[in-house]
Design a protein around this motif. Structure first.
Motif, PDB file in Angstrom:
ATOM      1  N   LYS A  34       0.847  -1.197   0.000  1.00  0.00           N
ATOM      2  CA  LYS A  34       0.000   0.000   0.000  1.00  0.00           C
ATOM      3  C   LYS A  34       0.885   1.251   0.000  1.00  0.00           C
ATOM      4  O   LYS A  34       0.734   2.155  -0.819  1.00  0.00           O
ATOM      5  N   ILE A  76       4.048   1.534  -0.684  1.00  0.00           N
ATOM      6  CA  ILE A  76       4.937   1.641  -1.839  1.00  0.00           C
ATOM      7  C   ILE A  76       4.181   2.181  -3.052  1.00  0.00           C
ATOM      8  O   ILE A  76       4.666   3.042  -3.780  1.00  0.00           O
ATOM      9  N   ARG A  77       2.973   1.661  -3.263  1.00  0.00           N
ATOM     10  CA  ARG A  77       2.162   2.141  -4.394  1.00  0.00           C
ATOM     11  C   ARG A  77       1.859   3.624  -4.250  1.00  0.00           C
ATOM     12  O   ARG A  77       1.916   4.372  -5.228  1.00  0.00           O
ATOM     13  N   GLU A  78       1.534   4.026  -3.056  1.00  0.00           N
ATOM     14  CA  GLU A  78       1.230   5.441  -2.830  1.00  0.00           C
ATOM     15  C   GLU A  78       2.451   6.291  -3.141  1.00  0.00           C
ATOM     16  O   GLU A  78       2.375   7.312  -3.831  1.00  0.00           O
ATOM     17  N   ARG A 121       5.006   5.569  -5.045  1.00  0.00           N
ATOM     18  CA  ARG A 121       5.378   5.556  -6.471  1.00  0.00           C
ATOM     19  C   ARG A 121       4.513   6.493  -7.307  1.00  0.00           C
ATOM     20  O   ARG A 121       4.934   6.954  -8.356  1.00  0.00           O
ATOM     21  N   THR A 122       3.285   6.725  -6.837  1.00  0.00           N
ATOM     22  CA  THR A 122       2.390   7.584  -7.615  1.00  0.00           C
ATOM     23  C   THR A 122       2.323   8.991  -7.042  1.00  0.00           C
ATOM     24  O   THR A 122       1.425   9.757  -7.355  1.00  0.00           O
ATOM     25  N   GLY A 123       3.272   9.305  -6.194  1.00  0.00           N
ATOM     26  CA  GLY A 123       3.364  10.677  -5.697  1.00  0.00           C
ATOM     27  C   GLY A 123       2.458  11.015  -4.534  1.00  0.00           C
ATOM     28  O   GLY A 123       2.344  12.175  -4.134  1.00  0.00           O
ATOM     29  N   LEU A 124       1.793  10.002  -3.987  1.00  0.00           N
ATOM     30  CA  LEU A 124       0.937  10.260  -2.822  1.00  0.00           C
ATOM     31  C   LEU A 124       1.764  10.025  -1.571  1.00  0.00           C
ATOM     32  O   LEU A 124       2.071   8.887  -1.244  1.00  0.00           O
TER      33      LEU A 124
END
Lengths: 563, 384
Positions: B103, B105-107, B109-112
C-alpha cells in the motif's frame, strides 16, 4: 433530435467503457504483471520467469486436480440441494417456508472462517463434540467424520454455499408460472416429476449462472482449505497463490502467473454458459401475467418441513451457536481450562474508539454500494439479455471478470489502477468513495446474475407494447422493467449492502484511517492473533445482517417480480 | 504662592526622581532580564531547544500517520498515550506486513505521500519497504538523550537493523522454541533441543512451517545454521512431524494433547493460552534460543507529510515511556533495559547470561531465502 438507435449506441459505448475500466483494466494489470520481473510500476523487465517459477512446482498439478475435485463435488452437491430447497420454500405449501427462506439469507452472511473453527470443535476426530458423542455409542468404532479430509472440507462449505445458491435461484423460482406445472400434473406427472421435467429446464439460465459463479468461487477458496487441508496434506491451487503472496517481499509475478489459470477457467465457463443456455426461450412471465399458486404436498409437507429445519439446524444454527459461545470464552473452544469464560473480548471491542466510526463507514459504504450497484447491475443485465444491441455479449462477458481472480489479487489490481492507471482516481484514494466503487466492482458478477436470471423470464410483449407506443428502450427500462423488477432491485441492493459490510479483501489495500470499516477491524484482530475479538465483530456483523434482512422482509422483500 | 511653588518643585523633583529610578530600575531590570534569558539559553541544552521547537511545530501539523502491523490493542494504547502526552493524533493503519508495505509503496510511487512512519516486522521493512526507496535517515530525528544513549539498549548501542541506519528494532524478546503439553511431557525431557528426537515423540510433533516467512523459518535457521546443524533438522524430519500453517491451530492441538509438542509455536498465542490456564509449558534448551523484534521495528519515511509529528512520535516511541506502553500492550520485552518487565511472562524476558541469537538484522534477513530452500529440501516431502 436523437433517434433511439443513437441513444442506445451512446449508452452502449458508455457502458462498455465503464466496464472495461472497472474490470478489464485491473485484470489487465495482473496479466501484464505476470510477464514482468516485478510488480507493475516498479522498475523491471519482460520475462517468463514468473510462469517458470509458478509452474515448476512439482505439486502444482496435483493441487489443480484437487481443486477441481473439491470444486465439482461442492458445486454439484450444493446445486442439487439448493434447487430442492428453493422448490420447497417457494413452490410448495411447506409450513414456515417464508421463515426458512429468511434463515437462508442469514446463513449466506455468516463469516466463513469462524464457522469453520466451529466445525473443528464439533468434528475434530479426537476431541470434536459430535465425534466424541458418536464414539461413546456402543456400535461405533471411529469418528463419524474427520473434518480434516476432503469430505470435511466439502462439508464445511456446504452451509454457506447452499445459502448463496438458494438466494440466487429464488427469484427465478418465484417467477415460475404455476399453470405450467399444473398442466404437467394434470397430464399425470408427479410433483417431483414436474420439478425435474418442467421447472428445472425453465430455470436453467438462473441455475447455470449461479452454479458457474459458485464453481469459480470454489476454485479461488483457500482459507477453509488451508485450515482443514494442511493437517491432511490436502493442498489446493489457491493456497499456492497465497503462499507466494506471503513471501517477504511478496512474489507477485508467479502469483499473477498462477492466477491466469483462473482467468482461463472463467473464459471457458462463460462460453459454456452461453452454449448451454443458447437461443432457447425461458419466458414464464408474460403480458397476461402469471399464476403463483403453491404446490400442495399433502402429508409430505411435514417431511419437507423437517428436511429444511434439520438442514438449517445443522448448517446454520449449530456453527453459529459455537461462534457466539466462543466470543464469551477466554480461548474459543477451550473448555479444559479453569474458568474458561470471560467478557474481556467484548469489553475490548466495545471500548475501541474506532468501533463506531468503522460501523458508520460500513453502513454508508454499504448503502451507497447497494443503491448505486443495483442500478448499475440492472442496466448491465438488461443490455445483456433484453436488447439486441451490438456488443451485448461483450458486456455480459465483462460482467464475469471481477471473479476471475482471487480476491487479494483483484484488490491489488484495483490499487494499481486507482493510483497509477491511465485515468487515475488518486483524488478519491483514502476516502469511502473509492471503497464504494470497489464494492460495486466486486459484486458485478453476483448482482448481474441475479438480475439476468429474472429478466430472461420476462415476456417480450411487455416491452414491445411500450416500444410500439413510441418509448425508447431506456424509457421502457425505466417505466416498465424497473417497476416489475422492484423486489429484485431491493433484494440485490440488500445483498450488496451486506456483502459490503463483511468484505475484507476488496478493501484491505484501499482503506485509510478515515475510511476504516467494520470488516477491517475484524481483520486487525485476526492479524493481532486474537480471533475471539474478530469473532465478536463477526457476531456484530451477523446481528446487522439479521436486522437489515428483517426490516427488508417487513417491507415485503422477496426475490422476484412484483405482481 | 511660595508653598505652591515649593509643592510644584517637590512634585516635579519627585516625579523626576521616580522616573529616573524607574529608568534606573528599568535599566537595571533590562540588564537583569537579558542576563536571565541569556542564562536560560546558555543552560538549556540544545536538544531541549530543538525538542520544544519540534513539539510546537508538530502540534500545528496535528497528526502523524503510521502504517503498522501490530495488534489493535497496541494501536489503541499507543494512540491514547500519544494523544494524552502531546495532544497530537496518531492515525495508525494496521495491516499484514506485505499488504501494508505494498500500500505504502504504491502510494509513494504515484506521488501520494500519506505515511510518516512505519512500525512493523523487520522482514517487511528490510525486504520490502527499504528497497522501494521510501525510507529516510532516522538517526538525525533522534533528539531525546534517553533514546540516543547507547547504555539504555540491551545491545549497548542504538539497535539499528541495517547498515544504512534507516531502521531501528526496539523490541527484543526471547522466543521459546518448544512448547509442550505439561500433562504428557516434562521439561526435563527437553534440556537439549535434541530431546525431541526421542523415538517416543515420533509422529507427535508439530512445527510451524519452516519453508516460508514466520517463526518456523526462524527456528529452522537458528537451530540449523547456528545453534545446531542441518543434520539435526534431517533427523527432525525423520520424526514425521506435522507441518502447520495455522499458528492458532498448532497451539490448540498442543493444548488439547492431540500433538503434545509444538516447535516454533507463536509466542503471542502461547501467552494467551497460558494466561487462560491451558496445560502448556515452554522450555528454552541449553543450546540457547533466538531473540526477535516481532512487529517492533520502526522507520521514518523520507517524504513524510508531517515531518515534525513523525519526529516526536519516533522519539516518544523509543523513549522509556513509549516503550513501556508498547511492551505492555504487546506482551513483549523492549530492547531498552530500563523498561519494566513485571507484566511479562518470565519466559519472555531476556535472562542475564542467556544465549541468544539475534535474528533481525539485515544480513540475517537477506540470507533467509537460501535457508527457505534448504528447509524445503529437508521438510518438503512432509508437505506433499
Amino acid at each position: 433530435m436523437r433517434t433511439p438507435f443513437q441513444m442506445s449506441t451512446l449508452v452502449m459505448i458508455i457502458l462498455l467503457s465503464l466496464l472495461a475500466f472497472l474490470t478489464v483494466y485491473p485484470l489487465g494489470m495482473i496479466f501484464y504483471g505476470s510477464f514482468r520481473s516485478s510488480a507493475p510500476g516498479d522498475p523491471g523487465f519482460w520475462t517468463l520467469n514468473g510462469y517458470r517459477e509458478a509452474f515448476s512446482d512439482p505439486t502444482i498439478i496435483k493441487a489443480f486436480w484437487t481443486t477441481m475435485f473439491i470444486g465439482i463435488m461442492r458445486t454439484a452437491i450444493t446445486m442439487v440441494t439448493a434447487v430442492f430447497i428453493c422448490w420447497i420454500v417457494i413452490r410448495t405449501d411447506t409450513p414456515f417456508k417464508d421463515g426458512f427462506e429468511f434463515l437462508f439469507w442469514i446463513g449466506f452472511f455468516l463469516p466463513a472462517l469462524p464457522m469453520t473453527m466451529g466445525w473443528i470443535l464439533l468434528m475434530d476426530p479426537d476431541y470434536g463434540f459430535i465425534n466424541k458423542l458418536w464414539k461413546s455409542l456402543p456400535f461405533t468404532t471411529g469418528p463419524l467424520m474427520n473434518i480434516y479430509s476432503y469430505a470435511g472440507i466439502i462439508w464445511a462449505h456446504i452451509g454457506i454455499s447452499t445459502s448463496i445458491r438458494v438466494i440466487m435461484f429464488a427469484p427465478a423460482f418465484r417467477n415460475m408460472d404455476a399453470s405450467l406445472e399444473e398442466s404437467a400434473r394434470m397430464s399425470g406427472e408427479s410433483n417431483l416429476g414436474a420439478l425435474v421435467k418442467i421447472t428445472f429446464p425453465l430455470l436453467i439460465p438462473a441455475i447455470m449462472g449461479a452454479t458457474l459463479l459458485g464453481f469459480i468461487r470454489s476454485l479461488e477458496a483457500f482459507e477453509v482449505e488451508l485450515l482443514l487441508g494442511m493437517p491432511a496434506k490436502i493442498f489446493v491451487f489457491a493456497t499456492k497463490v497465497y503462499d507466494l503472496l506471503r513471501w517477504e517481499p511478496p512474489k507477485y509475478p508467479p502469483a499473477m502467473a498462477l492466477s491466469m489459470v483462473f482467468m482461463i477457467m472463467v473464459f471457458l465457463l462463460v462460453f459454456l454458459n452461453r452454449w448451454v443456455i443458447g437461443k432457447r426461450e425461458y419466458t414464464t412471465v408474460s403480458g397476461r401475467g402469471f399464476l403463483q399458486r403453491p404446490i400442495m404436498l399433502g402429508k409430505w409437507k411435514w417431511a419437507t418441513f423437517t428436511f429444511c429445519a434439520l438442514y438449517l439446524a445443522i448448517f446454520t444454527f449449530l456453527p453459529m451457536t459455537f461462534l457466539v459461545i466462543g466470543t464469551f470464552m477466554k480461548i474459543s473452544g477451550l473448555f479444559n481450562v479453569p474458568d474458561p469464560w470471560s467478557m474481556r473480548h467484548w469489553t475490548a471491542v466495545l471500548s475501541d474508539p474506532l468501533l463506531l466510526p468503522s460501523l458508520k463507514n460500513s453502513i454508508i459504504i454499504g448503502l451507497a454500494a447497494g443503491v448505486l450497484g443495483s442500478i448499475f447491475f440492472s442496466i448491465i443485465s438488461y443490455v445483456s439479455v433484453r436488447t439486441k444491441l451490438r456488443g451485448r455479449m461483450v458486456v455480459e462477458f465483462l460482467s464475469w471478470l471481477p471473479w476471475a481472480l482471487p480476491g487479494i489479487l483483484l484488490a491489488l489490481g484495483l490499487l494499481w489502477v486507482f493510483l497509477g492507471g491511465i485515468i487515475t482516481l488518486k483524488f478519491m484514494y483514502g476516502t469511502i468513495y473509492i471503497l464504494i466503487l470497489a464494492m460495486i466492482i466486486t459484486d458485478i458478477p453476483v448482482g448481474t446474475r441475479i438480475f439476468s436470471g429474472t429478466m430472461v423470464q420476462l415476456g417480450k410483449e411487455l416491452e414491445e407494447s411500450s416500444r410500439v407506443l413510441g418509448a425508447s428502450w431506456i424509457r421502457t427500462f425505466r417505466s416498465i422493467v424497473m417497476p416489475i423488477m422492484a423486489p429484485t432491485f431491493v433484494a440485490v441492493g440488500v445483498i450488496t449492502f451486506l456483502s459490503a459490510m463483511r468484505s475484507i479483501q476488496t478493501v484491505v489495500l484501499l482503506y485509510s484511517g478515515k475510511s476504516r470499516t467494520l470488516s477491517i477491524l475484524m481483520l486487525e484482530h485476526y492479524i493481532g492473533l486474537s480471533p475471539e475479538k474478530g469473532m465478536v465483530i463477526g457476531v456484530m456483523i451477523t446481528f446487522i445482517v439479521i436486522v437489515v434482512a428483517l426490516a427488508a422482509r417487513k417491507f415485503g422483500l422477496k426475490l422476484g417480480l412484483r405482481q | 504662592m511660595k508653598k505652591s511653588l515649593l509643592s510644584a518643585i517637590s512634585l516635579s523633583l519627585f516625579l523626576a526622581l521616580s522616573g529616573c529610578s524607574s529608568t534606573v530600575r528599568e535599566k537595571e531590570s533590562i540588564p537583569r532580564m537579558e542576563e536571565k534569558t541569556m542564562t536560560e539559553i546558555e543552560t538549556r541544552p540544545q536538544w531541549q531547544v530543538e525538542w520544544d521547537q519540534a513539539v510546537k511545530v508538530a502540534k500545528k501539523e496535528g497528526k502523524v500517520n503510521v502504517y503498522a502491523s501490530f495488534s489493535p490493542d497496541a494501536r489503541v494504547a499507543l494512540t491514547e498515550a500519544f494523544k494524552q502526552k502531546f495532544g497530537i493524533d496518531a492515525e495508525i493503519t494496521v495491516g499484514r506486513g506485505g499488504e501494508i508495505a505494498e500500500k505504502g509503496i504504491r502510494e509513494y510511487r504515484t506521488g501520494l505521500n500519506l505515511v510518516d512512519v512505519y512500525v512493523g516486522g523487520s522482514s517487511t521493512l528490510l525486504l520490502s519497504v527499504k528497497p522501494a526507496g521510501l525510507l529516510g535517515k532516522i538517526e538525525p530525528l533522534l533528539i531525546l538523550p534517553e533514546v540516543i544513549d547507547p547504555q539504555v539498549w540491551w545491545t549497548k548501542r542504538v539497535p539499528f537493523l541495517d547498515k544504512d541506519n534507516l531502521i531501528i528494532s526496539f523490541i527484543a524478546y526471547p522466543s521459546s522454541p518448544l512448547t509442550f503439553h505439561k500433562d504428557i511431557a516434562k521439561a526435563e525431557d527437553f534440556t537439549s533441543m535434541r530431546g525431541i528426537l526421542n523415538p517416543k515423540w515420533k509422529g507427535k510433533i508439530t512445527i510451524d512451517d519452516p519453508t516460508s516467512s514466520g517463526t518456523g523459518s526462524t527456528w529452522f535457521a537458528v537451530f540449523g545454521s547456528v545453534l545446531l546443524d542441518y543434520d539435526f533438522m534431517r533427523e527432525v524430519a525423520r520424526m514425521e512431524p506435522v507441518i502447520m500453517r495455522d499458528e492458532r491451530l498448532q497451539v490448540e492441538w498442543v493444548a488439547r494433547g492431540r500433538y503434545p509438542l509444538g516447535v516454533a509455536a507463536s509466542s503471542d498465542i502461547v501467552t494467551e493460552f497460558l494466561k487462560a490456564g491451558a496445560p502448556l509449558a515452554e522450555v528454552t534448551p541449553v543450546e540457547g534460543t533466538y531473540v526477535t523484534s516481532g512487529s517492533g521495528a520502526v522507520a521514518f519515511v523520507e517524504k513524510a507529510p508531517h515531518q515534525n509529528a513523525a519526529k516526536i512520535f519516533v522519539n516518544w516511541l523509543l523513549s522509556r515511556e513509549g516503550q513501556t506502553v508498547f511492551s505492555k500492550a504487546m506482551g513483549r520485552q523492549s530492547a531498552r533495559e530500563d523498561v519494566p518487565t513485571d507484566f511479562l511472562l518470565p519466559s519472555r524476558i531476556r535472562q542475564p547470561g542467556g544465549k541468544y541469537v539475534r535474528t533481525d538484522d539485515e544480513e540475517w534477513r537477506l540470507a533467509m531465502p537460501k535457508k527457505f530452500e534448504i528447509a524445503r529440501e529437508i521438510f518438503g516431502q512432509l508437505m506433499k
